[in-house]
Design an enzyme around this catalytic site. Sequence first.
Site, PDB file in Angstrom:
ATOM      1  N   CYS A 145      10.679  47.809   0.164  1.00 53.60           N
ATOM      2  CA  CYS A 145      10.545  47.405  -1.390  1.00 53.60           C
ATOM      3  C   CYS A 145       9.376  47.162  -1.739  1.00 53.60           C
ATOM      4  CB  CYS A 145      11.544  46.749  -1.712  1.00 53.60           C
ATOM      5  SG  CYS A 145      11.667  45.010  -0.869  1.00 53.60           S
TER       6      CYS A 145
ATOM      7  N   HIS B 200      13.270  40.633  -2.567  1.00 55.94           N
ATOM      8  CA  HIS B 200      13.240  41.952  -2.909  1.00 55.94           C
ATOM      9  C   HIS B 200      12.105  42.181  -3.789  1.00 55.94           C
ATOM     10  CE1 HIS B 200      14.468  46.084  -3.925  1.00 55.94           C
ATOM     11  NE2 HIS B 200      14.385  45.664  -5.218  1.00 55.94           N
TER      12      HIS B 200
END
Length: 391
Positions: free
Chosen positions: A71, A326
């Site tokens: 990510c 994330h």
Amino acid sequence: IFLMGQVSGRQERSKKPEVALSETMEAEIEVQNNKKEIEEVKAKNPKLTSVFGVADLKNEAVGLYNLGQTCCLNSLLQVFFMNIRFTGILRRITVPSSAAQKRSNVPYQMLLLLEKMQCGKCKAVCPRDLAYCLSEHRVKLFVQYDAAQLFLTLWNLLKKQIRKPELVEELSDLYTICIQEHLACQKCSFEIKSNSTMLTLPLPVLDANSHRLSTLEDCLQYFFLPEELTGQNMCFCQQCGKKTTFLQSMRLVHLPQTLTLHLKRFCFERSSRTHKLGHFLQFPQELNFREVLTEDQCQADDSEKATWQYELFAVVAHSGSTGFGHYCAYIRSLTECKWYCFNDSEVCQVSWDDVKCTYGRSSLNWRETAYLLFYMKKHPQQPCPGVSECL
């Protein structure tokens, strides 16, 4: 604390650089087929003509699949690809001659991925080939990365592997900041001045007393605040012949077309544990450095300072903790002036209120908070000769 390295040095000139044409033919054909569509977009806003690129028109709806903890890489790639000036450099690179060289060349693999995103009809594409290319340069797969460190790694690989000297210059002009460090002995008149370049400004979000800084302007002012070096931090003065108290200050010399600000939300405790600082920190859509810094904090002429007006272009945000988290990217389309959220393979249009949710909240450290801020000059000019002198 994640420290940013300084970037310096030049690449040797190659005598006869090749021309990167074969790998961009498909994209160019598509541009011709969609010429009418492009001209319509240009006509709606003539001011965009000088910076218009098909990358920005196409990329707002194309995501990147997560290969497993990628990510961070995906978010940074989207920021690179949505920057028309960067893709303009990427399209003029020298194509490696052999298959092995192509597989290990980061700029070339980024170009192939960009064209795959533009020419395909899928909502997302897989960055597998680029990921494997990066792994050949010790960028490990399937591990968590700090976005500021990975951004520096990617940029260094790009600068190292782009063969055309003029493109290396353009890349430096696009991203690098020039700072002058000033050291002055407090016992005599001895001074030391040195210029250096940085890819990002690493901004503390706490002051020396661990008080929270609540605005980006506060962070910038604190970064450029003079600091007295005493005790173990004293420096040797050649004129006094001994260690003395010095006053250290940073002065801004040059700002690039795309300015990257690193909010240092991760810090070490005395127990050697790292924790995240998730408190509220506001950042503006428009930023004028002449209004933020004093004259003493600038080492630039009026023509340079006249260009120090910026608009927010992108935000790389982090959610979660230091052990598990994330990344996603909020990016403003330069042609549409709309905000999009790039969350791996999912891409959607968002509002400025959605972007402001990354300011952070003190009670929720795991919440999404802005980590990297990318600003673009409101009135781009030609590269400043002063940048080269800093390298």
